[in-house]
Design a protein around this motif. Structure first.
Motif, PDB file in Angstrom:
ATOM      1  N   LEU A 151       0.831  -1.203   0.000  1.00 43.95           N
ATOM      2  CA  LEU A 151       0.000   0.000   0.000  1.00 43.95           C
ATOM      3  C   LEU A 151       0.869   1.258   0.000  1.00 43.95           C
ATOM      4  O   LEU A 151       1.945   1.282   0.587  1.00 43.95           O
ATOM      5  CB  LEU A 151      -0.908   0.003   1.232  1.00 43.95           C
ATOM      6  N   ARG A 152       0.381   2.287  -0.652  1.00 43.40           N
ATOM      7  CA  ARG A 152       1.100   3.550  -0.715  1.00 43.40           C
ATOM      8  C   ARG A 152       0.695   4.475   0.444  1.00 43.40           C
ATOM      9  O   ARG A 152      -0.349   4.302   1.048  1.00 43.40           O
ATOM     10  CB  ARG A 152       0.828   4.253  -2.056  1.00 43.40           C
ATOM     11  N   ARG A 153       1.566   5.441   0.715  1.00 50.56           N
ATOM     12  CA  ARG A 153       1.305   6.492   1.687  1.00 50.56           C
ATOM     13  C   ARG A 153       0.949   5.950   3.070  1.00 50.56           C
ATOM     14  O   ARG A 153       0.042   6.431   3.743  1.00 50.56           O
ATOM     15  CB  ARG A 153       0.190   7.435   1.167  1.00 50.56           C
ATOM     16  N   GLN A 154       1.685   4.918   3.484  1.00 44.46           N
ATOM     17  CA  GLN A 154       1.534   4.352   4.822  1.00 44.46           C
ATOM     18  C   GLN A 154       2.756   4.722   5.661  1.00 44.46           C
ATOM     19  O   GLN A 154       3.887   4.687   5.164  1.00 44.46           O
ATOM     20  CB  GLN A 154       1.401   2.826   4.762  1.00 44.46           C
ATOM     21  N   ILE A 155       2.533   5.063   6.906  1.00 43.18           N
ATOM     22  CA  ILE A 155       3.629   5.365   7.825  1.00 43.18           C
ATOM     23  C   ILE A 155       3.533   4.429   9.020  1.00 43.18           C
ATOM     24  O   ILE A 155       2.581   4.508   9.812  1.00 43.18           O
ATOM     25  CB  ILE A 155       3.586   6.835   8.292  1.00 43.18           C
ATOM     26  N   PHE A 156       4.492   3.517   9.113  1.00 46.12           N
ATOM     27  CA  PHE A 156       4.541   2.561  10.223  1.00 46.12           C
ATOM     28  C   PHE A 156       5.695   2.942  11.149  1.00 46.12           C
ATOM     29  O   PHE A 156       6.742   3.418  10.697  1.00 46.12           O
ATOM     30  CB  PHE A 156       4.747   1.136   9.712  1.00 46.12           C
ATOM     31  N   VAL A 157       5.498   2.695  12.430  1.00 44.35           N
ATOM     32  CA  VAL A 157       6.525   2.974  13.428  1.00 44.35           C
ATOM     33  C   VAL A 157       6.783   1.695  14.207  1.00 44.35           C
ATOM     34  O   VAL A 157       5.843   1.106  14.766  1.00 44.35           O
ATOM     35  CB  VAL A 157       6.086   4.104  14.386  1.00 44.35           C
ATOM     36  N   ALA A 158       8.050   1.248  14.220  1.00 32.57           N
ATOM     37  CA  ALA A 158       8.453   0.089  15.015  1.00 32.57           C
ATOM     38  C   ALA A 158       9.307   0.588  16.168  1.00 32.57           C
ATOM     39  O   ALA A 158      10.292   1.308  15.956  1.00 32.57           O
ATOM     40  CB  ALA A 158       9.233  -0.901  14.162  1.00 32.57           C
TER      41      ALA A 158
ATOM     42  N   SER B  59       6.305  -0.616 -10.788  1.00 27.92           N
ATOM     43  CA  SER B  59       5.840  -1.843 -10.152  1.00 27.92           C
ATOM     44  C   SER B  59       4.388  -1.689  -9.704  1.00 27.92           C
ATOM     45  O   SER B  59       3.945  -0.606  -9.320  1.00 27.92           O
ATOM     46  CB  SER B  59       6.722  -2.176  -8.948  1.00 27.92           C
ATOM     47  N   THR B  60       3.660  -2.791  -9.771  1.00 22.75           N
ATOM     48  CA  THR B  60       2.268  -2.760  -9.304  1.00 22.75           C
ATOM     49  C   THR B  60       2.205  -2.672  -7.785  1.00 22.75           C
ATOM     50  O   THR B  60       1.237  -2.158  -7.235  1.00 22.75           O
ATOM     51  CB  THR B  60       1.535  -4.025  -9.767  1.00 22.75           C
ATOM     52  N   LEU B  61       3.236  -3.203  -7.111  1.00 22.17           N
ATOM     53  CA  LEU B  61       3.300  -3.101  -5.658  1.00 22.17           C
ATOM     54  C   LEU B  61       4.162  -1.913  -5.285  1.00 22.17           C
ATOM     55  O   LEU B  61       5.275  -1.754  -5.790  1.00 22.17           O
ATOM     56  CB  LEU B  61       3.904  -4.379  -5.057  1.00 22.17           C
ATOM     57  N   ALA B  62       3.671  -1.093  -4.386  1.00 21.00           N
ATOM     58  CA  ALA B  62       4.473   0.035  -3.917  1.00 21.00           C
ATOM     59  C   ALA B  62       5.557  -0.492  -2.978  1.00 21.00           C
ATOM     60  O   ALA B  62       5.283  -1.328  -2.113  1.00 21.00           O
ATOM     61  CB  ALA B  62       3.593   1.037  -3.189  1.00 21.00           C
ATOM     62  N   PRO B  63       6.787  -0.021  -3.137  1.00 13.42           N
ATOM     63  CA  PRO B  63       7.839  -0.470  -2.220  1.00 13.42           C
ATOM     64  C   PRO B  63       7.654   0.142  -0.836  1.00 13.42           C
ATOM     65  O   PRO B  63       6.964   1.165  -0.670  1.00 13.42           O
ATOM     66  CB  PRO B  63       9.116   0.051  -2.877  1.00 13.42           C
ATOM     67  N   ALA B  64       8.256  -0.487   0.139  1.00 12.08           N
ATOM     68  CA  ALA B  64       8.300   0.074   1.491  1.00 12.08           C
ATOM     69  C   ALA B  64       9.763   0.327   1.844  1.00 12.08           C
ATOM     70  O   ALA B  64      10.650  -0.392   1.389  1.00 12.08           O
ATOM     71  CB  ALA B  64       7.669  -0.883   2.498  1.00 12.08           C
TER      72      ALA B  64
ATOM     73  N   LEU C 234       3.107  13.856   1.821  1.00  9.00           N
ATOM     74  CA  LEU C 234       2.541  12.515   1.893  1.00  9.00           C
ATOM     75  C   LEU C 234       1.667  12.162   0.682  1.00  9.00           C
ATOM     76  O   LEU C 234       1.751  11.041   0.180  1.00  9.00           O
ATOM     77  CB  LEU C 234       1.739  12.354   3.189  1.00  9.00           C
ATOM     78  N   PRO C 235       0.853  13.094   0.141  1.00 10.61           N
ATOM     79  CA  PRO C 235       0.031  12.718  -1.021  1.00 10.61           C
ATOM     80  C   PRO C 235       0.847  12.266  -2.226  1.00 10.61           C
ATOM     81  O   PRO C 235       0.347  11.531  -3.073  1.00 10.61           O
ATOM     82  CB  PRO C 235      -0.748  14.011  -1.321  1.00 10.61           C
ATOM     83  N   GLN C 236       2.089  12.712  -2.319  1.00 10.98           N
ATOM     84  CA  GLN C 236       2.929  12.304  -3.448  1.00 10.98           C
ATOM     85  C   GLN C 236       3.810  11.097  -3.123  1.00 10.98           C
ATOM     86  O   GLN C 236       4.584  10.659  -3.965  1.00 10.98           O
ATOM     87  CB  GLN C 236       3.844  13.464  -3.869  1.00 10.98           C
ATOM     88  N   LEU C 237       3.701  10.548  -1.917  1.00 14.24           N
ATOM     89  CA  LEU C 237       4.571   9.440  -1.516  1.00 14.24           C
ATOM     90  C   LEU C 237       4.064   8.125  -2.113  1.00 14.24           C
ATOM     91  O   LEU C 237       3.046   7.592  -1.673  1.00 14.24           O
ATOM     92  CB  LEU C 237       4.617   9.334   0.015  1.00 14.24           C
ATOM     93  N   GLU C 238       4.767   7.623  -3.122  1.00 12.56           N
ATOM     94  CA  GLU C 238       4.380   6.372  -3.781  1.00 12.56           C
ATOM     95  C   GLU C 238       5.073   5.187  -3.119  1.00 12.56           C
ATOM     96  O   GLU C 238       5.678   4.338  -3.785  1.00 12.56           O
ATOM     97  CB  GLU C 238       4.734   6.440  -5.265  1.00 12.56           C
TER      98      GLU C 238
END
Length: 718
Positions: free
Chosen positions: A30-37, A121-126, A157-161
């Motif tokens: 998924l695009r434009r996701q922000i995860f924190v570990a 790519s069809t999958l957005a990189p992380a 963030l709106p432009q973060l692919e």
């Protein structure tokens, strides 16, 4: 949707569940996701990030971020500059934060610009961003710049692919939540990990074996002894004439003060030798023996100081026929003289440098066909290896190691293995040890593979029937090389190979005649079992690890070897901790394992304190601060997990013990360091639990135990 995984007291099992959820979230593409570990344990963070990187990740040689090698029990690979094949399913890129301009979005944009295939790519990189904990040691201006960069993410963030994963220690997590609400409101998920104990790595007998000075074909033993003097163990046989010549040679080196033209250093000797060559001319193969002898005795031109006058007077009284000694023999005697000093315990950088220079000059005078050449080259390699271990040689360590390797490799070209199998095996064993050290500094996989190849080549000519002790030593070295390689690639395969080598080594050590060596390999075997338990049959391998550590402790006793005993007790506590985690469905066994874990950790800490009080103090080779925190974690689990059904006094006792260990850990390290912040976070958690369990009374009890200097940091966070 906001996904939040909070901590659980069942640390390792919860960590596994949290990891699987994090992996699933990243793999969705998924695009434009922000995860924190969130993870305070740097070793655990490295293992988890490396596992994600191996299972989902890819990197590019174009990545502009400095590489960071992560090593631990999940078989991590280097992150940063390593070439890796792009897979359509590869969805994770690992980047280290740029400490000069900490801007995660700019680094992601730069990476995407340099790797165009990913944009289609069809999958957005992380992207997982590592190294944020290092910002703690940067100037405040850099730290504030990082927070401002996060604040700006809201606009971009709106432009973060892509998806973004930030690995944060708790202090930075709290700072971001409080200081950058603009960033925090856009986060998608929080994944919180708790620290896990880990054992010490295995110990290889990576001590080079010395050639004999008298009989070139004879090898020395002592490869298991810890004292540096055992690295070059061979008696020197000197005649009175030899000693007289040696006095004359060393008299010119005896003072490095202002009155000496060439000081007692490697550079000084080199200058003297160069001066001597200019004065006497370059040696040619046609020079007669007398000319060579005269040249060798006039290489160093100095004005003797008062401190060398008595030696000079003694030399005057020596017989004149000492001039029949050849230049090669003279330099060998000088090298042997300093080698003897090194053997007696004075392995200073200066002495090592002089011995190297003397032996290298002896090689200059010797014919290449001399049977002494390979042995001298081996000893030059040993001396360079020892020089790389000198504390003040840090900046030159890599260069010294490479010179050691070159010396060993050159020595091997002077031998035919079938004609000199003992010498050949000895040098291959030393070469394997040097490559093992080199793996700590550069190209770990390649260096470890070369180390394994050298040990295996040594074992072709070092047979158990003729030399069982050295055969067992090399097998142990081989097992340790396989263990380290398992931290980088093919962990299961390499760990099985390590276990096989350790088991073979044990077959040739008698616990009665070689108790310390036998115990050392049992300790190594226990650690290999522990490591393998991270990948398969965890309970089986952990139980074997416990048995191996217990066997080691039969001979690693507090009286005989307190430092080794403390290290093995620390490993045993860790094995019990992980066993307790693996038997969640059997509370009685889990509680017993945690009690055994506490006993082992307490013994390790008590021995380390006892050794620290000695004069001079004796260091231990494990992190006592981490052991204190691990001991605190074990007490905390006994106090808080409901299945143990402890009464209130027992719970309080364990909570107080946990708080005490975390406070001692915190007070033992410098403020603002990673270890300090980790211990501080454990203190805060334990104090909150006091309040949850016993209300204000419990909170006041906990506060009464805190040192006053910690209160300003802790109270605002409660």
């Amino acid at each position: 949707m906001i996904v939040t995984d909070t901590t659980s007291h069942k640390v390792s099992s919860w960590n596994r569940q949290t990891y699987q959820r994090l992996k699933l979230a990243l793999s969705l593409g998924l695009r434009r996701q922000i995860f924190v570990a969130i993870c305070d344990d740097l070793s655990l963070r490295n293992r988890l990030a490396g596992k994600l990187h191996n299972e989902l990740g890819t990197t590019s040689t174009k990545t502009p971020i400095q590489s960071q090698r992560l090593t631990d029990g999940y078989g991590l690979q280097r992150i940063g500059n390593e070439q890796k094949t792009h897979s359509p399913f590869s969805s994770l890129i690992s980047l280290n934060i740029n400490l000069s301009d900490p801007n995660p979005l700019a680094q992601i944009t730069q990476w995407l610009a340099q790797n165009q295939p990913f944009q289609n790519s069809t999958l957005a990189p992380a992207f997982q961003i590592l190294g944020i904990e290092r910002l703690t040691r940067q100037p405040p201006t850099v730290q504030r710049l990082f927070l401002r960069r996060l604040q700006a993410i809201e606009r971009h963030l709106p432009q973060l692919e892509a998806a973004l994963l930030l690995w944060l220690p708790r202090p930075w997590f709290h700072t971001i939540v409080q200081s950058v609400p603009e960033f925090w409101q856009w986060h998608t998920g929080v994944f919180e990990f708790e620290g896990e104990p880990t054992p010490l790595p295995p110990v290889g007998t990576a001590k080079p074996e010395a050639s004999a000075t008298v009989s070139p074909s004879e090898e020395t033993t002592g490869s298991f002894q810890e004292d540096l003097r055992s690295l070059l163990t061979q008696d020197l046989v000197e005649t009175p004439d030899d000693l007289a010549l040696l006095k004359e040679i060393t008299a010119n080196y005896s003072d490095s003060g202002n009155n000496s033209e060439y000081p007692l250093t490697l550079q000084g000797i080199s200058a003297a030798l160069e001066n001597g060559k200019q004065e006497n001319g370059t040696r040619g193969h046609g020079d007669n023996k007398q000319e060579k002898q005269e040249e060798s005795l006039n290489l160093i031109s100095t004005s003797p100081t008062e401190s060398s006058q008595e030696i000079q007077e003694e030399v005057k009284e020596t017989p004149h026929h000492i001039t029949t000694v050849s230049p090669a023999e003279a330099y060998l005697q000088l090298g042997n003289h300093y080698r003897q000093i090194i053997e007696q315990g004075d392995a200073s950088e200066e002495n090592l440098a002089i011995a190297i220079q003397a032996y290298e000059q002896a090689l200059h005078w010797l014919n290449d066909s001399s049977p002494q050449v390979s042995d001298i080259l081996n000893d030059v390699g040993n001396l360079y290896w020892m020089l790389s271990r000198c504390p003040s040689s840090t900046e030159h360590r890599l260069s010294y190691l490479e010179q050691a390797i070159q010396s060993y490799q050159l020595a091997l070209t002077k031998l035919v293995a079938e004609n000199a199998p003992q010498s050949y095996a000895m040098i291959q064993n030393n070469l394997g040890a040097a490559f093992g050290d080199l793996a700590r500094h550069k190209e770990p996989v390649e260096s470890l593979e070369l180390s394994i190849r050298a040990y295996e080549e040594a074992l072709r000519y070092r047979h158990a029937e003729s030399d069982p002790i050295k055969y067992a030593s090399t097998q142990n070295n081989l097992g340790t090389a396989y263990w380290h390689l398992a931290q980088h690639q093919a962990p299961v395969e390499n760990l099985h190979a390590a276990i096989g080598a350790y088991a073979e080594s044990l077959c040739y050590y008698n616990s009665q005649s070689e108790p310390m060596n036998w115990a050392m390999i049992q300790n190594n075997l226990g650690t290999a079992y522990w490591n393998l338990a991270q990948y398969e049959q965890p309970e089986t391998w952990l139980e074997l690890a416990v048995l191996a550590y217990k066997d080691a402790l039969i001979y690693r006793t507090p009286d005989v070897s307190p430092a080794a005993c403390a290290a093995t007790q620390n490993n045993l506590g860790t094995a019990y901790w992980h066993l307790a985690d693996r038997v969640q469905e059997v509370p009685q066994r889990r509680e017993e394992y945690l009690h055994q874990c506490i006993i082992a950790y307490e013994k390790a800490i008590a021995l380390s304190e006892q050794l620290a009080r000695q004069n001079p103090s004796i260091p231990v080779n494990f992190d006592v601060i981490a052991t204190r925190n691990n001991l605190g974690l074990a007490h905390y689990q006994l106090a808080t997990e409901p299945e143990f059904s402890l009464d209130e006094p027992a719970q309080s006792t364990h909570l107080e013990a946990a708080l005490d260990q975390h406070i001692k850990a915190c007070m033992s390290v410098a403020g603002q360091s990673d270890a300090y912040q980790t211990a501080l976070s454990y203190i805060i958690r334990t104090m909150r639990t006091f309040y949850e369990k016993r209300g204000v009374v419990g909170q006041n009890l906990a506060l009464s135990k805190l040192p006053g200097q910690l209160l300003p940091e802790i109270l605002p966070r409660l």
